[in-house]
Design a protein around this motif. Sequence first.
Motif, PDB file in Angstrom:
ATOM      1  N   PRO A 229       0.853  -1.200   0.000  1.00 55.04           N
ATOM      2  CA  PRO A 229       0.000   0.000   0.000  1.00 55.04           C
ATOM      3  C   PRO A 229       0.885   1.245   0.000  1.00 55.04           C
ATOM      4  N   TRP A 230       0.418   2.301  -0.671  1.00 56.37           N
ATOM      5  CA  TRP A 230       1.255   3.503  -0.788  1.00 56.37           C
ATOM      6  C   TRP A 230       1.523   4.145   0.556  1.00 56.37           C
ATOM      7  N   ASP A 231       0.640   3.849   1.550  1.00 55.67           N
ATOM      8  CA  ASP A 231       0.760   4.580   2.807  1.00 55.67           C
ATOM      9  C   ASP A 231       1.462   3.803   3.911  1.00 55.67           C
ATOM     10  N   ILE A 232       2.238   2.755   3.544  1.00 58.24           N
ATOM     11  CA  ILE A 232       3.010   2.107   4.605  1.00 58.24           C
ATOM     12  C   ILE A 232       4.067   3.100   5.074  1.00 58.24           C
ATOM     13  N   PRO A 233       4.509   2.952   6.326  1.00 57.85           N
ATOM     14  CA  PRO A 233       5.493   3.914   6.855  1.00 57.85           C
ATOM     15  C   PRO A 233       6.723   3.977   5.952  1.00 57.85           C
ATOM     16  N   ILE A 234       7.219   5.163   5.723  1.00 58.38           N
ATOM     17  CA  ILE A 234       8.293   5.356   4.751  1.00 58.38           C
ATOM     18  C   ILE A 234       9.575   4.646   5.185  1.00 58.38           C
ATOM     19  N   ASP A 235       9.815   4.550   6.508  1.00 56.29           N
ATOM     20  CA  ASP A 235      11.020   3.864   6.975  1.00 56.29           C
ATOM     21  C   ASP A 235      10.994   2.393   6.584  1.00 56.29           C
ATOM     22  N   GLU A 236       9.806   1.816   6.730  1.00 61.77           N
ATOM     23  CA  GLU A 236       9.642   0.409   6.379  1.00 61.77           C
ATOM     24  C   GLU A 236       9.864   0.216   4.875  1.00 61.77           C
ATOM     25  N   GLU A 237       9.253   1.103   4.103  1.00 63.89           N
ATOM     26  CA  GLU A 237       9.393   1.009   2.647  1.00 63.89           C
ATOM     27  C   GLU A 237      10.860   1.156   2.236  1.00 63.89           C
ATOM     28  N   ALA A 238      11.555   2.080   2.870  1.00 60.44           N
ATOM     29  CA  ALA A 238      12.939   2.375   2.490  1.00 60.44           C
ATOM     30  C   ALA A 238      13.881   1.220   2.824  1.00 60.44           C
ATOM     31  N   ARG A 239      13.436   0.291   3.680  1.00 60.81           N
ATOM     32  CA  ARG A 239      14.286  -0.846   4.033  1.00 60.81           C
ATOM     33  C   ARG A 239      13.823  -2.131   3.369  1.00 60.81           C
ATOM     34  N   SER A 240      12.743  -2.073   2.572  1.00 58.70           N
ATOM     35  CA  SER A 240      12.190  -3.301   1.983  1.00 58.70           C
ATOM     36  C   SER A 240      12.960  -3.685   0.725  1.00 58.70           C
ATOM     37  N   GLY A 241      12.576  -4.809   0.128  1.00 58.51           N
ATOM     38  CA  GLY A 241      13.184  -5.223  -1.125  1.00 58.51           C
ATOM     39  C   GLY A 241      14.609  -5.702  -0.990  1.00 58.51           C
ATOM     40  N   THR A 242      15.362  -5.592  -2.076  1.00 57.65           N
ATOM     41  CA  THR A 242      16.760  -6.013  -2.095  1.00 57.65           C
ATOM     42  C   THR A 242      17.628  -4.841  -2.517  1.00 57.65           C
ATOM     43  N   LEU A 243      18.656  -4.559  -1.724  1.00 60.41           N
ATOM     44  CA  LEU A 243      19.591  -3.494  -2.082  1.00 60.41           C
ATOM     45  C   LEU A 243      20.746  -4.087  -2.880  1.00 60.41           C
ATOM     46  N   ILE A 244      21.001  -3.487  -4.040  1.00 59.45           N
ATOM     47  CA  ILE A 244      22.153  -3.911  -4.828  1.00 59.45           C
ATOM     48  C   ILE A 244      23.282  -2.960  -4.462  1.00 59.45           C
ATOM     49  N   THR A 245      24.293  -3.522  -3.848  1.00 55.37           N
ATOM     50  CA  THR A 245      25.261  -2.682  -3.145  1.00 55.37           C
ATOM     51  C   THR A 245      26.657  -2.791  -3.742  1.00 55.37           C
ATOM     52  N   PHE A 246      27.505  -1.819  -3.409  1.00 54.42           N
ATOM     53  CA  PHE A 246      28.895  -1.832  -3.855  1.00 54.42           C
ATOM     54  C   PHE A 246      29.833  -2.083  -2.707  1.00 54.42           C
ATOM     55  N   GLU A 247      29.243  -2.158  -1.517  1.00 58.60           N
ATOM     56  CA  GLU A 247      30.077  -2.395  -0.337  1.00 58.60           C
ATOM     57  C   GLU A 247      30.185  -3.892  -0.155  1.00 58.60           C
ATOM     58  N   GLU A 248      31.118  -4.462  -0.917  1.00 62.10           N
ATOM     59  CA  GLU A 248      31.208  -5.898  -1.048  1.00 62.10           C
ATOM     60  C   GLU A 248      31.412  -6.585   0.295  1.00 62.10           C
ATOM     61  N   GLY A 249      32.340  -6.058   1.045  1.00 61.83           N
ATOM     62  CA  GLY A 249      32.734  -6.676   2.306  1.00 61.83           C
ATOM     63  C   GLY A 249      31.556  -7.024   3.186  1.00 61.83           C
ATOM     64  N   GLU A 250      30.660  -6.071   3.294  1.00 58.72           N
ATOM     65  CA  GLU A 250      29.532  -6.257   4.200  1.00 58.72           C
ATOM     66  C   GLU A 250      28.578  -7.353   3.806  1.00 58.72           C
ATOM     67  N   SER A 251      28.502  -7.601   2.492  1.00 53.71           N
ATOM     68  CA  SER A 251      27.271  -8.250   2.076  1.00 53.71           C
ATOM     69  C   SER A 251      27.288  -9.766   2.124  1.00 53.71           C
ATOM     70  N   MET A 252      28.176 -10.408   1.401  1.00 56.20           N
ATOM     71  CA  MET A 252      27.960 -11.816   1.116  1.00 56.20           C
ATOM     72  C   MET A 252      29.054 -12.699   1.692  1.00 56.20           C
ATOM     73  N   GLU A 253      29.770 -12.160   2.652  1.00 54.97           N
ATOM     74  CA  GLU A 253      30.973 -12.825   3.124  1.00 54.97           C
ATOM     75  C   GLU A 253      30.808 -14.320   3.374  1.00 54.97           C
ATOM     76  N   GLN A 254      29.723 -14.650   4.047  1.00 53.09           N
ATOM     77  CA  GLN A 254      29.624 -16.046   4.449  1.00 53.09           C
ATOM     78  C   GLN A 254      28.980 -16.941   3.407  1.00 53.09           C
ATOM     79  N   ALA A 255      28.157 -16.351   2.564  1.00 55.62           N
ATOM     80  CA  ALA A 255      27.501 -17.191   1.577  1.00 55.62           C
ATOM     81  C   ALA A 255      28.434 -17.384   0.389  1.00 55.62           C
ATOM     82  N   VAL A 256      28.785 -18.621   0.112  1.00 58.91           N
ATOM     83  CA  VAL A 256      29.660 -18.892  -1.025  1.00 58.91           C
ATOM     84  C   VAL A 256      28.896 -18.642  -2.309  1.00 58.91           C
ATOM     85  N   VAL A 257      27.681 -19.163  -2.349  1.00 61.42           N
ATOM     86  CA  VAL A 257      26.828 -19.007  -3.533  1.00 61.42           C
ATOM     87  C   VAL A 257      25.610 -18.209  -3.094  1.00 61.42           C
TER      88      VAL A 257
END
Lengths: 427, 427
Positions: free
Chosen positions: A238-266
């Motif tokens: 819904p368009w009126d969900i709290p903006i903080d929640e919306e801003a953290r939803s979905g998947t972030l495609i990031t450039f900060e490699e270190g943080e993201s996938m360290e433990q998952a090999v695949v």
Amino acid sequence: MALIVHKYGGTSMGSTERIRNVAKRVAKWVRAGHQMVVVPSAMSGETNRLLGLAKELAPSKPGDAYYRELDQLASTGEQVSVGLLAIALQTEGIDAVSYCGWQVPIRTNSAYTKARIESIDDRRIRADLAAGKVVIITGFQGVDAGGNITTLGRGGSDTSAVAVAAAIKADECLIYTDVDGVYTTDPRVVPEARRLERISFEEMLEMASMGSKVLQIRSVEFAGKYRVPIRVLSSFTPWDIPIDEEARSGTLITFEEGESMEQAVVSGIAFNRDEAKVSVLGVPDKPGIAAQILGAVADANIDVDVIIQNVGKDGRTDFSFTVHRNDLARALDVLKTQVVPALGATDVVGDARICKVSVVGIGMRSHVGVASRMFRCLAAEGINIQMISTSEIKISVVIDEKYMELAVRALHREFDLDQPTDTLQGA
Amino acid sequence: MALIVHKYGGTSMGSTERIRNVAKRVAKWVRAGHQMVVVPSAMSGETNRLLGLAKELAPSKPGDAYYRELDQLASTGEQVSVGLLAIALQTEGIDAVSYCGWQVPIRTNSAYTKARIESIDDRRIRADLAAGKVVIITGFQGVDAGGNITTLGRGGSDTSAVAVAAAIKADECLIYTDVDGVYTTDPRVVPEARRLERISFEEMLEMASMGSKVLQIRSVEFAGKYRVPIRVLSSFTPWDIPIDEEARSGTLITFEEGESMEQAVVSGIAFNRDEAKVSVLGVPDKPGIAAQILGAVADANIDVDVIIQNVGKDGRTDFSFTVHRNDLARALDVLKTQVVPALGATDVVGDARICKVSVVGIGMRSHVGVASRMFRCLAAEGINIQMISTSEIKISVVIDEKYMELAVRALHREFDLDQPTDTLQGA
């Protein structure tokens, strides 16, 4: 206050009622203090309607002049969208102005129906943002040096949004789509597939190019080149969900490699059955044959994906590659009429009943044994591998298409992708 | 070889099948050796569809920002038309290229939804014509100095076509429409009405402004200013009729006055029931009252047509004029609240149940007695005249609207308009 780009797909723009909801969602972001640029697609069905009209009238041998007119025509779909969205925002009490590609301008080359963005002038956008306006820009289109309208090809609105975000150095580009993020694989094939909170840009590139249809691959390339953080999220909340929640939803495609996938090999399993395999058999094993074969194919404007050349025997070798299924007949024709006679090869064979399955993960770089684990897993399921191709962060195999779902499910299980692993951010 | 502009209305462009016929017709002209520029309208219904979408989302108090977006939106209708027509011509084997208003460019002022053309750059058009191409240009739209899309208002495609013809100094501008020419009056009212082979520009201006809806009046003004010969002809004739026959069909709006109407004193009867009458009663008869009354009306953006001020009596006079019916309520309001108190007039009355009937003819200039013949004819039918307004080439009367058809028929007969007279060219 952040500078944010929103991109909405055709489904989100599919009716005046839905456009009104998009306007309310954007207005929520504006009221939270953000500077907003919005890039909508054409209303769903509109581009197909327009291209359908063109098809009814099209010449039997379309040339560049025809494709120019197709772009003239198809670009109106997004023009309608931006006008309607600007109006809907005005009705929400938000100052908004819309621009076509040529008005920004978004400069592209002249490759009609598949143009590439060369530059974006950010002055008009910045001036409007500074004046407190929401700027709405057509996706999918631009203008060439000669003042002709161009389009970027299907899915080009993603690329437009990311390119605009790069040009204005946006803090984040939010792509609202009909899925709620990027998954470890297609949930229609593997119900246990999990949404990733983050994925590295490089992994996303492999996932997108392998047929995970969440984002157009060129938009991901663009994001990588200009380091634009992209978030893929659902347009169905819904368009009126709290903006903080919306801003953290979905998947972030990031450039900060270190943080993201360290433990998952695949991090994911991608797959694709759009390709066909072509083999040129009995090629004389001497320098330059790859260039000769692929040169002829490239001249016919056919893209090649996986390429394999095996060690030769008795001065002859076999040369295989994959092309898009739609190009198979044309590729075989080029090879039979031009390449085989010129090279003195034995034969050319094609096979469209193949698929490509890939395991993707940044973690592979530092973890040995992923390939052998993958091959062992497929062997255990009795699946024969026809071609193998590897990179630093992915391993692809070409197999009989009938084993596709089986292979994807087995690999998803093999690499523990149904177990949550990306909790390392402590979130 | 001539340089010809064709204009096609929305009905002619209403489907791909009809667009194909337009392309075949244009191709016929190209093959006959002519250089061709074509200005099509939007496919019929399309502009209404687009404005309907906007209306669903529109703010309650639309301002300039809204009208800018309306133009952004509405201009896509013509853009689709030009693209499709270019494609259809290419399929006919004709080299064709389409341009939007901004691509030519057709420069206008910034009055969104009712912009006026300021200049047309002919360089791109001329270069394409020289290269043997048919040039297809959107009607109805242009671009302002700020690079914003503008539209010319309803019927603006006629104006676009004539303006383009003027800019490139075309030999003739052919307006294909759903009537086969200009008639002595509306054939729906007078079945004996005849098609005129020629009409002078000035007569056409009077006929158009009087409600003969064949051509948008601004296009006729444009034609007059730049002396562009216009031919109004039917788009319903088969596309493959002999080109000589087609080139002589319809009605030519000409500037060679001498040739055209010499013998006919009156060439047509125009009528109009879109107006309403407003009378300001008991106005002090002193200098400046007309300016005060009409100034207030003009400030409210209301156009005034016929204006009558009678000789005063006892230092008071009555002042009457006509406005569009849609503006009547607003005009009465302005007059009651601002003008009557300021002037010390007695009252204001309005009447929407009127119509205006005019006899039009260049021949009047040198023929006395047309007015008295007209008034006698109306008197013989028992029709009371409420207002009279004259010019060198027309006499208009305002009468009760219930007598409109009767007056038109009587006058058509009175001036022998059912008898062919324009045979003087020996044709």
